[in-house]
Design a protein around this motif. Sequence first.
Motif, mmCIF file in Angstrom:
data_model
loop_
_atom_site.group_PDB
_atom_site.id
_atom_site.type_symbol
_atom_site.label_atom_id
_atom_site.label_comp_id
_atom_site.label_asym_id
_atom_site.label_seq_id
_atom_site.Cartn_x
_atom_site.Cartn_y
_atom_site.Cartn_z
ATOM 1 N N MET A 1 13.748 -15.583 -8.716
ATOM 2 C CA MET A 1 13.761 -14.173 -8.331
ATOM 3 C C MET A 1 13.490 -14.042 -6.860
ATOM 4 O O MET A 1 12.879 -14.775 -6.135
ATOM 5 N N VAL A 2 14.380 -13.177 -6.084
ATOM 6 C CA VAL A 2 14.229 -12.931 -4.750
ATOM 7 C C VAL A 2 13.152 -11.953 -4.433
ATOM 8 O O VAL A 2 12.912 -11.100 -4.859
ATOM 9 N N LEU A 3 12.319 -12.341 -3.358
ATOM 10 C CA LEU A 3 11.330 -11.379 -2.810
ATOM 11 C C LEU A 3 11.920 -10.800 -1.583
ATOM 12 O O LEU A 3 12.478 -11.546 -0.818
ATOM 13 N N LYS A 4 11.591 -9.315 -1.483
ATOM 14 C CA LYS A 4 11.960 -8.647 -0.216
ATOM 15 C C LYS A 4 10.779 -8.085 0.409
ATOM 16 O O LYS A 4 9.849 -7.296 -0.520
ATOM 17 N N PHE A 5 10.692 -8.278 1.478
ATOM 18 C CA PHE A 5 9.527 -8.061 2.539
ATOM 19 C C PHE A 5 9.798 -6.774 3.101
ATOM 20 O O PHE A 5 10.693 -6.597 3.872
ATOM 21 N N PHE A 6 8.921 -5.733 3.155
ATOM 22 C CA PHE A 6 9.104 -4.527 3.907
ATOM 23 C C PHE A 6 7.787 -4.422 4.960
ATOM 24 O O PHE A 6 6.689 -4.714 4.617
ATOM 25 N N CYS A 7 8.312 -3.936 6.033
ATOM 26 C CA CYS A 7 7.334 -3.692 7.239
ATOM 27 C C CYS A 7 6.822 -2.055 7.171
ATOM 28 O O CYS A 7 7.614 -1.230 7.066
ATOM 29 N N PRO A 8 5.564 -1.866 7.304
ATOM 30 C CA PRO A 8 5.075 -0.329 7.212
ATOM 31 C C PRO A 8 5.526 0.020 8.516
ATOM 32 O O PRO A 8 5.223 -0.510 9.626
ATOM 33 N N ARG A 9 5.951 1.268 8.233
ATOM 34 C CA ARG A 9 5.971 2.231 9.865
ATOM 35 C C ARG A 9 4.697 2.649 10.271
ATOM 36 O O ARG A 9 4.750 2.733 11.543
ATOM 37 N N TRP A 10 3.580 2.723 9.545
ATOM 38 C CA TRP A 10 1.954 2.930 9.843
ATOM 39 C C TRP A 10 1.842 2.081 10.856
ATOM 40 O O TRP A 10 1.957 0.812 10.756
ATOM 41 N N GLY A 11 1.450 2.536 12.302
ATOM 42 C CA GLY A 11 1.009 1.870 13.390
ATOM 43 C C GLY A 11 2.023 1.697 14.258
ATOM 44 O O GLY A 11 1.733 1.111 15.466
ATOM 45 N N SER A 12 3.035 2.113 13.969
ATOM 46 C CA SER A 12 4.385 1.886 14.827
ATOM 47 C C SER A 12 5.153 2.897 15.372
ATOM 48 O O SER A 12 6.096 3.275 15.634
ATOM 49 N N GLU A 13 4.231 4.154 14.670
ATOM 50 C CA GLU A 13 5.018 5.399 15.014
ATOM 51 C C GLU A 13 5.319 5.943 16.342
ATOM 52 O O GLU A 13 6.128 6.961 16.785
ATOM 53 N N HIS A 14 4.675 5.100 17.435
ATOM 54 C CA HIS A 14 4.853 5.474 18.802
ATOM 55 C C HIS A 14 6.382 4.737 19.292
ATOM 56 O O HIS A 14 6.794 5.371 20.303
ATOM 57 N N LEU A 15 6.846 3.935 18.382
ATOM 58 C CA LEU A 15 8.355 3.449 18.823
ATOM 59 C C LEU A 15 9.134 4.361 18.399
ATOM 60 O O LEU A 15 9.083 5.028 17.214
ATOM 61 N N SER A 16 10.690 4.415 18.966
ATOM 62 C CA SER A 16 11.564 5.110 18.627
ATOM 63 C C SER A 16 12.060 4.280 17.194
ATOM 64 O O SER A 16 11.711 3.210 17.042
ATOM 65 N N TYR A 17 12.761 5.081 16.356
ATOM 66 C CA TYR A 17 13.413 4.457 15.020
ATOM 67 C C TYR A 17 14.055 3.143 15.529
ATOM 68 O O TYR A 17 14.087 2.285 14.782
ATOM 69 N N ASP A 18 15.018 3.270 16.461
ATOM 70 C CA ASP A 18 15.851 2.345 16.875
ATOM 71 C C ASP A 18 15.118 0.994 17.294
ATOM 72 O O ASP A 18 15.417 -0.292 16.816
ATOM 73 N N THR A 19 14.184 1.193 18.028
ATOM 74 C CA THR A 19 13.235 0.151 18.521
ATOM 75 C C THR A 19 12.653 -0.597 17.227
ATOM 76 O O THR A 19 12.399 -1.748 17.332
ATOM 77 N N PHE A 20 11.938 0.380 16.553
ATOM 78 C CA PHE A 20 11.194 -0.312 15.444
ATOM 79 C C PHE A 20 11.962 -0.897 14.631
ATOM 80 O O PHE A 20 11.686 -2.129 14.115
ATOM 81 N N PHE A 21 12.962 -0.288 14.056
ATOM 82 C CA PHE A 21 13.931 -1.047 13.242
ATOM 83 C C PHE A 21 14.501 -2.375 13.822
ATOM 84 O O PHE A 21 14.611 -3.417 13.208
ATOM 85 N N SER A 22 14.816 -2.455 15.008
ATOM 86 C CA SER A 22 15.248 -3.562 15.788
ATOM 87 C C SER A 22 14.241 -4.752 15.634
ATOM 88 O O SER A 22 14.403 -6.070 15.243
ATOM 89 N N GLN A 23 13.072 -4.473 15.845
ATOM 90 C CA GLN A 23 11.806 -5.496 15.850
ATOM 91 C C GLN A 23 11.319 -5.677 14.335
ATOM 92 O O GLN A 23 11.094 -6.908 14.105
ATOM 93 N N VAL A 24 11.418 -4.828 13.283
ATOM 94 C CA VAL A 24 11.559 -5.378 12.013
ATOM 95 C C VAL A 24 12.436 -6.378 11.693
ATOM 96 O O VAL A 24 12.087 -7.421 10.819
ATOM 97 N N LYS A 25 13.739 -6.044 12.059
ATOM 98 C CA LYS A 25 14.676 -7.102 11.626
ATOM 99 C C LYS A 25 14.557 -8.501 12.340
ATOM 100 O O LYS A 25 14.680 -9.652 11.584
ATOM 101 N N ALA A 26 13.938 -8.381 13.671
ATOM 102 C CA ALA A 26 13.963 -9.729 14.396
ATOM 103 C C ALA A 26 12.572 -10.378 13.801
ATOM 104 O O ALA A 26 12.689 -11.596 13.678
ATOM 105 N N ALA A 27 11.513 -9.903 13.188
ATOM 106 C CA ALA A 27 10.616 -10.555 12.586
ATOM 107 C C ALA A 27 10.891 -11.044 11.109
ATOM 108 O O ALA A 27 10.057 -11.797 10.786
ATOM 109 N N GLY A 28 11.995 -10.699 10.747
ATOM 110 C CA GLY A 28 12.355 -11.084 9.357
ATOM 111 C C GLY A 28 11.982 -10.532 8.198
ATOM 112 O O GLY A 28 12.267 -11.008 6.973
#
Length: 272
Positions: A1-28
């Motif tokens: 079974m493959v596990l998929k991990f998701f980052c909450p937007r909660w707490g990062s609303e001050h970031l633009s979507y582009d910046t937030f998504f970029s950081q999410v991807k980089a974190a794994g």
Amino acid sequence: MVLKFFCPRWGSEHLSYDTFFSQVKAAGYHGVEMSLEPDMSNAEKEEVSRLLNKHELFFIAQHWQTTESNFDLHQGLFKKHLRHLAGFNPLFINTQTGKDFFTESENIQLINIAEQVSKEAGIAIFHETHRGKWSFAAHITKKYLKKYPHIKLTLDISHWCAVAESFLQDQQEAIDLAIQNTEHLHARIGFTQGPQITDPRAPEWRKEVDIHLKWWDRVIEKHRKNGRAQFTITPEFGAPPYLTLLPFSRQPLVNQWDINVFMMNLLKERYR
């Protein structure tokens, strides 16, 4: 079974979507879990969809905004929110549903509305165990699941620890039933006096961490045995006031982002 991990937007609303998504991807992470306001412009909707595709991120839609105490108003807005989120074609919708003071009949009407939207859109909708909602406590949720076994849960058991002021040692049947109905996991660790410990890395919280890990182990094992191809987890240590702030300076005790990344990596290693 493959596990998929998701980052909450909660707490990062001050970031633009582009910046937030970029950081999410980089974190794994594999995707994001977030709410989207119904009054978004068409341009904003298109931008969110474009950026999710650009960063190759999956999307779990989160609903929490319907808070009105008047039931007639509440149910209309609830349906509006869910239909709006379904329009983004998420993996599924996670919803904080109803009110702890609504009657069972009223809460079931809302759950039925979610079922209707789910069928219309072809998108699964799961109901988060959460304080203040129909699922605010283990013993109450057990009654609903016994009577309405089709209800599927996002399990955030940290809330139940706070409500019961215990680790639910005397509510094993409720835990068993909730685990059987869990389709998505919120990985936050609560304790007997609150829904979020200060830092899961600290040795003084080892007992609380181990208790939650054992609950989550059972969820993962159930789905592995059932041959599920994929399961989703959102590490969801929250922003203030969930995150403790120092008095006067109001500086956070810990970094929310770092803790959620720690939780993701802990669970990746545990379940690989």
